[in-house]
Design a protein around this motif. Structure first.
Motif, mmCIF file in Angstrom:
data_model
loop_
_atom_site.group_PDB
_atom_site.id
_atom_site.type_symbol
_atom_site.label_atom_id
_atom_site.label_comp_id
_atom_site.label_asym_id
_atom_site.label_seq_id
_atom_site.Cartn_x
_atom_site.Cartn_y
_atom_site.Cartn_z
ATOM 1 N N UNK A 1 2.617 22.115 5.794
ATOM 2 C CA UNK A 1 1.402 21.840 6.794
ATOM 3 C C UNK A 1 0.955 20.387 6.501
ATOM 4 N N UNK A 2 1.524 19.617 5.568
ATOM 5 C CA UNK A 2 1.207 18.436 5.159
ATOM 6 C C UNK A 2 1.944 17.099 5.725
ATOM 7 N N UNK A 3 1.370 16.106 5.921
ATOM 8 C CA UNK A 3 1.923 14.931 6.695
ATOM 9 C C UNK A 3 1.825 13.714 5.679
ATOM 10 N N UNK A 4 2.785 12.832 5.677
ATOM 11 C CA UNK A 4 2.817 11.688 4.599
ATOM 12 C C UNK A 4 3.121 10.473 5.464
ATOM 13 N N UNK A 5 2.202 9.523 5.026
ATOM 14 C CA UNK A 5 2.485 8.243 5.582
ATOM 15 C C UNK A 5 2.340 7.171 4.794
ATOM 16 N N UNK A 6 3.105 5.786 4.862
ATOM 17 C CA UNK A 6 3.250 4.685 4.226
ATOM 18 C C UNK A 6 2.450 3.842 4.691
ATOM 19 N N UNK A 7 1.535 3.307 3.971
ATOM 20 C CA UNK A 7 0.782 2.161 4.660
ATOM 21 C C UNK A 7 0.784 0.841 3.983
ATOM 22 N N UNK A 8 0.891 -0.139 4.760
ATOM 23 C CA UNK A 8 1.064 -1.672 4.037
ATOM 24 C C UNK A 8 -0.365 -2.239 4.806
ATOM 25 N N UNK A 9 -0.941 -2.880 3.661
ATOM 26 C CA UNK A 9 -2.106 -3.595 3.981
ATOM 27 C C UNK A 9 -1.752 -4.929 4.731
ATOM 28 N N UNK A 10 -0.617 -5.465 4.385
ATOM 29 C CA UNK A 10 0.084 -6.736 5.084
ATOM 30 C C UNK A 10 1.416 -6.996 4.256
ATOM 31 N N UNK A 11 2.401 -7.469 5.246
ATOM 32 C CA UNK A 11 3.497 -8.169 4.447
ATOM 33 C C UNK A 11 4.025 -9.341 5.589
ATOM 34 N N UNK A 12 3.966 -10.622 4.854
ATOM 35 C CA UNK A 12 4.321 -11.666 5.258
ATOM 36 C C UNK A 12 6.017 -12.044 5.589
ATOM 37 N N UNK A 13 6.403 -12.068 6.376
ATOM 38 C CA UNK A 13 6.042 -12.084 7.991
ATOM 39 C C UNK A 13 6.718 -10.897 8.566
ATOM 40 N N UNK A 14 8.086 -10.528 8.377
ATOM 41 C CA UNK A 14 8.808 -9.482 8.908
ATOM 42 C C UNK A 14 8.818 -8.470 7.663
ATOM 43 N N UNK A 15 8.934 -7.254 8.259
ATOM 44 C CA UNK A 15 9.115 -6.174 7.374
ATOM 45 C C UNK A 15 10.028 -5.067 7.925
ATOM 46 N N UNK A 16 11.058 -4.931 7.213
ATOM 47 C CA UNK A 16 11.988 -3.576 7.703
ATOM 48 C C UNK A 16 11.791 -2.716 6.525
ATOM 49 N N UNK A 17 11.404 -1.425 6.866
ATOM 50 C CA UNK A 17 10.984 -0.500 5.721
ATOM 51 C C UNK A 17 11.899 0.787 5.904
ATOM 52 N N UNK A 18 12.473 0.939 4.589
ATOM 53 C CA UNK A 18 13.623 2.205 4.509
ATOM 54 C C UNK A 18 13.180 3.305 3.400
ATOM 55 N N UNK A 19 13.379 4.474 3.703
ATOM 56 C CA UNK A 19 12.912 5.448 2.802
ATOM 57 C C UNK A 19 14.183 6.312 2.542
ATOM 58 N N UNK A 20 14.736 6.433 1.251
ATOM 59 C CA UNK A 20 15.823 6.922 0.809
ATOM 60 C C UNK A 20 17.048 6.276 1.897
#
Ligand code: GCU
Length: 599
Positions: free
Chosen positions: A117-136
């Protein structure tokens, strides 16, 4: 290269951008307000792969392939890789990256134990300029834009135990970017702001707006938005100090309207009062410190809490001058804002992009009003079909993060764009409408420098002013443009005579300590010459119709690759009132005295 080959490459490129934009729109989940949440910070040391050739993409770095047999080998690895600090730009951390614009791959490992019942979020304050994000090794999402927060839900992507987070960061610039190809500041790349893991229950409070109704000094008009499977819930908005316990129920969209009145002690520079506000639903609680104030334009006056106000401002870039690095912490914010306070300011224009959250919150605590701006800066490719949604996306991210920050009194939607650019006026008129639709309780403006200046007369003809609540003009008379008469005899014609006028930029460069007496050939770059610009400008200010404030360019000397004079600049724009070592130039004292004189 024959033009057909070039044409086909252009097609591929265009296709690539369309794909990214679609993906961008899909992957991001609604923004969670980070404060008062179960947050795990991922700040600290991250391993990096510097990838000037951009070959990491076809090598699929995010899969972190390992040799399986003796003949296997891979020409990249995070093992033994250099380490960079996050948050932080990469240019100031490794000298070989000083002027670097390209790809850097970041990796961070984190442990997690999933709970029902728990959810998880990945939060970035900012990334300059492009960000591609991978988890495992799995793509979580992409984001374009270096100065606003974004996040992805990774509930289904994490596993119990160690998890690998890989972020491809690219600070390359391109024609239809925001900003575009040319801008007068160092293009600091990297994961420049905080990274957090945020855990919530299944249904959580996704967003809220608790601010005074436009034009009211005591009535809150806002809403609360839930996210999750249980959208219809009872909620309570509490302000214990005012004995407010406002009850409502969210509808099937998870939205509840909020309307109540109270005898608020209003926030103002002289008394930056904030209240502890709790929002409770049946499955979640968030807390915030919120100030209440009203800001309006009445005729040609700017009015705060019903009283006319003169904006004593200064421009600030998001740079820690002593480190020569992107500012990112509360400490950096206090350093910059203390200097603005000492100068006698009641407003800071955060140029030319949304600064980090610490800047806004510290300003609010210190009683400094804030001007927040999106980087629709000078050369913008308004003809590009992706531009309107990109501008709107950035605007929404900016407003969504700071909508409850009473310190922010004005949204600035562009700086020095060119009227000749096809589509400019239409695109910016559209953007203004969208901004009003998502936040009508703050002022909106566009910063313009297209005025004609002939016979000591300013002619503010640009019809873009019609979109703005206040006329914001950048002028560098005395530096880029010589005076054409006595400053005190300056004349003005305005396309929108009934609006308040704000001088959003003026000034000139001086190298601190360059005390040469300004004779004809040695005028420029001396403190005395910069000081003269300021005394002349102040005389000219008395001629400006409906002047509501001024804002020197700028507080500290700052890094800009285009400023390469070997003696006077060395990669710095030297228009600061303070040097990059915090030394006060002559002009500092002139403005301080001027602000002091304004009651
Ligand atoms: C412009 C611009 C600034 C720039 C300044 C300057 O007006 O808005 O970003 O740095 O002029 O030339 O120093």
């Amino acid at each position: 290269m024959n033009r057909y080959k070039k044409r086909s490459e252009e097609w591929v490129l265009a296709l690539f951008f369309i794909l990214i934009t679609v993906e961008l729109a899909n992957a991001q989940t609604a923004m969670i307000n980070v404060q008062s949440r179960n947050v795990t910070s991922l700040n600290g040391d991250w391993s990096v792969i510097i990838d000037p050739a951009g070959s990491g993409q076809w090598q699929q770095v995010w899969l972190e392939k390992q040799p399986q047999k003796k003949t296997d080998f891979f020409e990249y690895s995070f093992q033994g890789a250099p380490v960079l600090k996050v948050p932080g730009d990469f240019n100031s951390q490794l000298c070989e990256l000083t002027w670097y614009e390209g790809t850097v791959w970041y990796k961070k490992e984190f442990n997690y134990r999933a709970q029902k019942g728990r959810r998880l979020f990945l939060h970035f304050g900012a990334v300059n300029y492009w960000a591609d994000v991978y988890v495992n090794g799995e793509k979580a999402g992409s984001h374009e834009g270096g100065f606003t927060p974004f996040q992805f839900e990774i509930t289904g992507k994490v596993k119990d135990g160690p998890n690998a987070l890989v972020v491809k960061v690219n600070n390359g610039r391109y024609k239809s970017g925001l900003p575009g190809l040319g801008y007068d500041w160092l293009n600091y790349g990297g994961i420049t702001r905080d990274v957090d893991l945020i855990e919530t229950g299944n249904t959580f409070i996704e967003d809220y707006n608790i601010q005074l109704k436009k034009g009211s000094l005591n009535t809150v008009s806002g809403w609360v938005q839930l996210n999750g499977s249980q959208l219809a819930q009872n909620i309570t908005v509490k302000i214990p100090e005012l004995n407010i316990f406002y009850k409502a129920r969210t509808d099937n969209e998870g939205v509840a309207k909020v309307e109540f009145s109270a005898a608020f002690k209003l926030w103002s520079p002289g008394s930056p009062k904030r209240y502890k506000v709790m929002i409770e639903s049946e499955t979640d609680t968030v807390e915030d410190n919120i100030g209440f104030r009203s800001i309006e334009v009445k005729g040609s006056k700017v009015v705060l809490n019903g009283k006319q106000l003169f904006l004593k401002a200064v421009n600030i870039h998001e740079e820690n001058p002593f480190k020569g690095a992107r500012a990112s912490s509360a400490k950096d914010a206090v350093l910059l804002l203390n200097a603005a306070k000492e100068l006698g300011c009641n407003l800071v224009r955060l140029a030319h992009y949304p600064h980090n959250e610490h800047m806004i919150k510290e300003a609010e605590k210190m009683g400094l009003m804030v001007w927040s701006e999106i980087p629709v800066y000078q050369h913008i490719d308004f003809a590009d079909s992706s531009l309107p949604s990109k501008m709107e996306g950035m605007l929404k991210e900016m407003v969504r993060r700071d909508r409850n920050r009473c310190a922010i009194i004005i949204w600035s939607l562009s700086n020095e764009t060119y009227p000749g650019t096809p589509g400019r006026d239409k695109a910016l008129a559209e953007l203004t409408k969208k901004c009003k639709a998502i936040d009508s309780a703050r002022l909106i403006t566009h910063v313009i420098n297209t005025q004609r200046y002939q016979n000591n007369t300013f002619d503010l003809w640009d019809t873009l002013y019609r979109q703005a609540d206040i006329i914001a003009i950048n002028e560098y008379i005395g530096w880029y443009t010589p005076w054409q008469g006595l400053p005190a005899a300056t004349k003005w014609t305005l396309v929108c005579p009934e609006k308040p006028v704000f001088i959003s930029e003026f000034g000139g460069e001086a190298l601190y300590g360059n005390k040469n007496v300004p004779t004809d050939e040695a005028a420029y770059w001396t403190e005395a010459y910069q000081a003269k610009i300021y005394t002349d400008q102040i005389e000219m200010f008395n001629t400006v119709p409906d002047l509501c404030g001024v804002c020197p360019w700028l507080l500290f000397d700052y890094r800009s690759p285009g400023r390469m004079h070997p003696v006077y600049q060395k990669g710095y724009n030297r228009k600061g009132l303070l040097s990059d070592k915090g030394e006060k130039k002559k002009a500092w004292y002139i403005i301080k005295e001027y602000y002091n004189s304004i009651r």
